[in-house]
Design a protein around this motif. Structure first.
Motif, PDB file in Angstrom:
ATOM      1  N   SER A 222       0.843  -1.193   0.000  1.00 23.47           N
ATOM      2  CA  SER A 222       0.000   0.000   0.000  1.00 23.47           C
ATOM      3  C   SER A 222       0.880   1.245   0.000  1.00 23.47           C
ATOM      4  O   SER A 222       2.094   1.165   0.199  1.00 23.47           O
ATOM      5  CB  SER A 222      -0.899  -0.009   1.240  1.00 23.47           C
ATOM      6  OG  SER A 222      -0.100  -0.038   2.421  1.00 23.47           O
ATOM      7  N   ILE A 223       0.256   2.403  -0.219  1.00 23.28           N
ATOM      8  CA  ILE A 223       0.986   3.674  -0.302  1.00 23.28           C
ATOM      9  C   ILE A 223       0.239   4.729   0.490  1.00 23.28           C
ATOM     10  O   ILE A 223      -1.001   4.781   0.469  1.00 23.28           O
ATOM     11  CB  ILE A 223       1.114   4.124  -1.779  1.00 23.28           C
ATOM     12  CG1 ILE A 223       2.084   3.200  -2.534  1.00 23.28           C
ATOM     13  CG2 ILE A 223       1.604   5.575  -1.892  1.00 23.28           C
ATOM     14  CD1 ILE A 223       2.151   3.450  -4.025  1.00 23.28           C
ATOM     15  N   LYS A 224       1.001   5.568   1.181  1.00 28.59           N
ATOM     16  CA  LYS A 224       0.421   6.767   1.801  1.00 28.59           C
ATOM     17  C   LYS A 224       0.760   7.941   0.900  1.00 28.59           C
ATOM     18  O   LYS A 224       1.934   8.185   0.605  1.00 28.59           O
ATOM     19  CB  LYS A 224       0.984   6.989   3.201  1.00 28.59           C
ATOM     20  CG  LYS A 224       0.312   8.139   3.944  1.00 28.59           C
ATOM     21  CD  LYS A 224       0.682   8.102   5.420  1.00 28.59           C
ATOM     22  CE  LYS A 224      -0.190   9.051   6.227  1.00 28.59           C
ATOM     23  NZ  LYS A 224      -0.071   8.787   7.673  1.00 28.59           N
ATOM     24  N   LEU A 225      -0.272   8.651   0.441  1.00 29.92           N
ATOM     25  CA  LEU A 225      -0.095   9.697  -0.564  1.00 29.92           C
ATOM     26  C   LEU A 225      -0.752  10.989  -0.096  1.00 29.92           C
ATOM     27  O   LEU A 225      -1.842  10.963   0.467  1.00 29.92           O
ATOM     28  CB  LEU A 225      -0.755   9.227  -1.871  1.00 29.92           C
ATOM     29  CG  LEU A 225      -0.588  10.084  -3.111  1.00 29.92           C
ATOM     30  CD1 LEU A 225       0.852  10.037  -3.623  1.00 29.92           C
ATOM     31  CD2 LEU A 225      -1.539   9.600  -4.213  1.00 29.92           C
ATOM     32  N   ASN A 226      -0.079  12.115  -0.351  1.00 27.07           N
ATOM     33  CA  ASN A 226      -0.704  13.403  -0.067  1.00 27.07           C
ATOM     34  C   ASN A 226      -1.831  13.674  -1.062  1.00 27.07           C
ATOM     35  O   ASN A 226      -1.661  13.450  -2.264  1.00 27.07           O
ATOM     36  CB  ASN A 226       0.314  14.548  -0.193  1.00 27.07           C
ATOM     37  CG  ASN A 226       1.023  14.857   1.122  1.00 27.07           C
ATOM     38  OD1 ASN A 226       0.781  14.205   2.131  1.00 27.07           O
ATOM     39  ND2 ASN A 226       1.886  15.837   1.110  1.00 27.07           N
ATOM     40  N   LEU A 252      -2.467  -2.451  -6.234  1.00 27.56           N
ATOM     41  CA  LEU A 252      -2.165  -2.170  -4.826  1.00 27.56           C
ATOM     42  C   LEU A 252      -3.349  -2.562  -3.943  1.00 27.56           C
ATOM     43  O   LEU A 252      -4.496  -2.557  -4.388  1.00 27.56           O
ATOM     44  CB  LEU A 252      -1.871  -0.679  -4.638  1.00 27.56           C
ATOM     45  CG  LEU A 252      -0.591  -0.162  -5.285  1.00 27.56           C
ATOM     46  CD1 LEU A 252      -0.582   1.360  -5.291  1.00 27.56           C
ATOM     47  CD2 LEU A 252       0.650  -0.681  -4.562  1.00 27.56           C
ATOM     48  N   ASP A 253      -3.058  -2.863  -2.672  1.00 27.93           N
ATOM     49  CA  ASP A 253      -4.126  -3.256  -1.747  1.00 27.93           C
ATOM     50  C   ASP A 253      -4.957  -2.055  -1.310  1.00 27.93           C
ATOM     51  O   ASP A 253      -6.160  -2.168  -1.133  1.00 27.93           O
ATOM     52  CB  ASP A 253      -3.519  -3.970  -0.541  1.00 27.93           C
ATOM     53  CG  ASP A 253      -3.058  -5.362  -0.931  1.00 27.93           C
ATOM     54  OD1 ASP A 253      -3.896  -6.274  -0.903  1.00 27.93           O
ATOM     55  OD2 ASP A 253      -1.888  -5.531  -1.306  1.00 27.93           O
ATOM     56  N   PHE A 254      -4.303  -0.910  -1.092  1.00 28.86           N
ATOM     57  CA  PHE A 254      -5.036   0.329  -0.810  1.00 28.86           C
ATOM     58  C   PHE A 254      -4.072   1.508  -0.892  1.00 28.86           C
ATOM     59  O   PHE A 254      -2.852   1.344  -0.858  1.00 28.86           O
ATOM     60  CB  PHE A 254      -5.739   0.289   0.558  1.00 28.86           C
ATOM     61  CG  PHE A 254      -4.825   0.225   1.761  1.00 28.86           C
ATOM     62  CD1 PHE A 254      -4.349   1.381   2.379  1.00 28.86           C
ATOM     63  CD2 PHE A 254      -4.459  -1.006   2.301  1.00 28.86           C
ATOM     64  CE1 PHE A 254      -3.520   1.303   3.495  1.00 28.86           C
ATOM     65  CE2 PHE A 254      -3.631  -1.090   3.417  1.00 28.86           C
ATOM     66  CZ  PHE A 254      -3.155   0.071   4.015  1.00 28.86           C
ATOM     67  N   ILE A 255      -4.664   2.697  -1.036  1.00 30.61           N
ATOM     68  CA  ILE A 255      -3.896   3.946  -0.945  1.00 30.61           C
ATOM     69  C   ILE A 255      -4.505   4.765   0.187  1.00 30.61           C
ATOM     70  O   ILE A 255      -5.728   4.966   0.230  1.00 30.61           O
ATOM     71  CB  ILE A 255      -3.925   4.738  -2.270  1.00 30.61           C
ATOM     72  CG1 ILE A 255      -3.088   4.005  -3.330  1.00 30.61           C
ATOM     73  CG2 ILE A 255      -3.386   6.162  -2.069  1.00 30.61           C
ATOM     74  CD1 ILE A 255      -3.067   4.663  -4.692  1.00 30.61           C
ATOM     75  N   GLU A 256      -3.658   5.195   1.108  1.00 31.60           N
ATOM     76  CA  GLU A 256      -4.104   6.052   2.207  1.00 31.60           C
ATOM     77  C   GLU A 256      -3.919   7.508   1.791  1.00 31.60           C
ATOM     78  O   GLU A 256      -2.834   7.915   1.385  1.00 31.60           O
ATOM     79  CB  GLU A 256      -3.286   5.764   3.472  1.00 31.60           C
ATOM     80  CG  GLU A 256      -3.671   6.651   4.635  1.00 31.60           C
ATOM     81  CD  GLU A 256      -2.811   6.443   5.884  1.00 31.60           C
ATOM     82  OE1 GLU A 256      -3.034   7.175   6.865  1.00 31.60           O
ATOM     83  OE2 GLU A 256      -1.905   5.583   5.863  1.00 31.60           O
ATOM     84  N   VAL A 257      -4.983   8.292   1.886  1.00 34.75           N
ATOM     85  CA  VAL A 257      -4.938   9.703   1.482  1.00 34.75           C
ATOM     86  C   VAL A 257      -4.776  10.584   2.718  1.00 34.75           C
ATOM     87  O   VAL A 257      -5.561  10.511   3.662  1.00 34.75           O
ATOM     88  CB  VAL A 257      -6.225  10.087   0.714  1.00 34.75           C
ATOM     89  CG1 VAL A 257      -6.252  11.581   0.416  1.00 34.75           C
ATOM     90  CG2 VAL A 257      -6.313   9.291  -0.590  1.00 34.75           C
ATOM     91  N   SER A 258      -3.711  11.395   2.702  1.00 37.29           N
ATOM     92  CA  SER A 258      -3.454  12.327   3.797  1.00 37.29           C
ATOM     93  C   SER A 258      -3.076  13.664   3.170  1.00 37.29           C
ATOM     94  O   SER A 258      -3.499  13.978   2.062  1.00 37.29           O
ATOM     95  CB  SER A 258      -2.350  11.764   4.702  1.00 37.29           C
ATOM     96  OG  SER A 258      -2.242  12.541   5.880  1.00 37.29           O
ATOM     97  N   GLY A 259      -2.253  14.451   3.851  1.00 32.89           N
ATOM     98  CA  GLY A 259      -1.841  15.723   3.261  1.00 32.89           C
ATOM     99  C   GLY A 259      -0.903  16.488   4.169  1.00 32.89           C
ATOM    100  O   GLY A 259      -0.800  16.213   5.363  1.00 32.89           O
ATOM    101  N   GLY A 260      -0.167  17.448   3.559  1.00 31.14           N
ATOM    102  CA  GLY A 260       0.688  18.326   4.342  1.00 31.14           C
ATOM    103  C   GLY A 260       2.124  17.865   4.456  1.00 31.14           C
ATOM    104  O   GLY A 260       2.533  16.856   3.875  1.00 31.14           O
ATOM    105  N   SER A 261       2.908  18.651   5.196  1.00 27.54           N
ATOM    106  CA  SER A 261       4.341  18.391   5.378  1.00 27.54           C
ATOM    107  C   SER A 261       4.786  19.141   6.635  1.00 27.54           C
ATOM    108  O   SER A 261       3.951  19.763   7.311  1.00 27.54           O
ATOM    109  CB  SER A 261       5.120  18.934   4.174  1.00 27.54           C
ATOM    110  OG  SER A 261       4.999  20.353   4.126  1.00 27.54           O
TER     111      SER A 261
END
Length: 412
Positions: A222-226, A252-261
């Motif tokens: 999986s991936i964590k993506l902004n 992919l099994d899933f993509i986690e959507v987040s944001g910022g830095s």
């Protein structure tokens, strides 16, 4: 309880998750001096597993012990002893909970007092206003550096599988290295790794391909993506949608959507480009937009503290709901909601004038709760932000000294 939150989900790897609630990654700073999982860290995860989540995502595990986001972090490399990692995976899997290791490289987001490798696609330093001096100017990466990072992510994923973890999450959000490649603000390269969105995504796709080629079947990737950088001219929702489309062929099994830095800590509900974020489920609007065209399940994280909001996310085509702070303050929240669906998790709010200090204080409050849980104590639901910040800074100084002493022959 008949809430859709407690329905199971089978991922493309064939692994089934018992419910839709996920413990999202938080930085614990609870490693041993050898950068291995400590007894306290292992106890913390066994508490979360007992609390009823379907899946646990670890705090970021670094692919290079000389490039760390913090001095108490865990690193997993080719020659790392796996004993403590096996114990960690085992503790986190009680009650049919799945455990995923978040794997990461900080790139330029390395504190100056840590030393070690500080590089980025280009030599753009962090702009933290009066706090900018805390971070050195990064060195632009060579082709060899880029290949080394791709290899390191692959090796760490292989070793996570050997240790018994159910999968990995590649961290490409929050301003860390892979996010630096994706953002036009930090990636000014004119070679095959920069320029167009296709080129800026190349390193992430290479890492996905290499991991897929080197792990056995039935392993979650999986991936964590902004969803956005929340900075003018940065990586934005349109870019995020394009990246998700480019990732579609890799199942992919899933993509986690987040944001910022670090520069715009939207993951704490703050943005630097004057966009307002909802008080709860900060990234739900972005995640539901991405989910409309995504071929893989989407997970949303950020500020969820009520079951009704988690259910709203599922109603908007989101498959998994991540929580961090809520589970630091209330590790048994999923179980609690089964009997008390209206319960609202207590989330610390620090509204100081200095946004950077405010962000650090919020993280400090959370870290103090994680330490308490790791010692087998109950969380403190009304801690002093100032006391937590001071304690955290003192602890960080002690751990930094320990780290520098441990690696004095290798550090710059």
């Amino acid at each position: 309880m008949n809430s859709p939150i407690y329905s199971s989900l089978t991922l493309s790897s064939g692994i089934s998750v018992k419910n839709r609630l996920v413990k999202a990654a938080m930085e614990e700073n609870m490693a041993t001096s050898q950068q291995l999982p400590s007894t306290e860290l292992i106890r913390l995860y066994s508490q979360w597993a007992a609390g009823g989540v379907g899946m646990l995502i670890t705090g970021n595990v670094m692919v290079d012990h000389l490039a760390m986001t913090g001095p108490g972090g865990v690193a997993l490399e080719a020659d790392t002893d796996l004993s403590a990692f096996r114990t960690w995976a085992q503790a986190a899997k009680h009650g049919d909970t799945k455990v995923i290791m978040q794997i990461n490289h900080p790139g330029r987001q390395v504190f100056k007092n840590m030393g070690g490798k500080v590089f980025s696609p280009s030599d753009i330093p962090l702009d933290m206003g009066k706090h900018s001096h805390m971070f050195p100017k990064p060195t632009p990466m060579s082709q060899d550096d880029i290949q080394d990072v791709i290899n390191r992510f692959t090796i760490t994923a292989q070793r996570a599988q050997q240790a018994g973890f159910d999968g990995v999450e590649i961290h490409a959000a929050h301003g860390y290295l892979l996010s630096q490649f994706l953002s036009p603000l930090t990636n000014k390269r004119d070679d095959r790794w920069g320029g167009s969105i296709e080129n800026r995504t190349r390193i992430l796709i290479e890492i996905v391909k290499q991991i897929k080629a080197n792990v056995e079947q039935g392993f979650i990737i999986s991936i964590k993506l902004n969803s956005a950088d929340f900075q003018r001219g940065g990586f934005d929702i349109d870019d995020a949608e394009q990246v998700v489309k480019m990732l579609a062929p890799y199942n992919l099994d899933f993509i986690e959507v987040s944001g910022g830095s670090y520069e715009a800590p939207a993951m704490q509900g703050r943005s630097a480009d004057e966009r307002t974020l909802a008080r709860e489920a900060y990234f739900l609007t972005f995640a539901s937009q991405i989910a409309k065209s995504a071929t893989m399940p989407i997970m949303v994280t950020g500020g969820v503290k009520r079951l009704a909001v988690a259910e709203q996310a599922l109603a908007e085509n989101i498959q998994l709901v991540g929580m961090g702070t809520a589970l630091a303050m209330r590790p048994d929240l999923p179980n609690k909601w089964q009997t008390q669906p209206d319960y609202v998790a207590p989330l610390p709010v620090v509204n100081w004038k200095d946004k950077t200090l405010s962000g650090l204080a919020t993280m400090s409050v959370v870290k103090q709760q994680l330490k308490r849980l790791g010692k087998g104590k109950a969380p403190n639901t009304s801690p002093s932000a100032l006391c937590c910040l001071i304690k955290d800074q003192l602890n960080k100084a002690k751990l930094t000294k320990r780290y520098r002493k441990q690696h004095q022959h290798e550090l710059s």
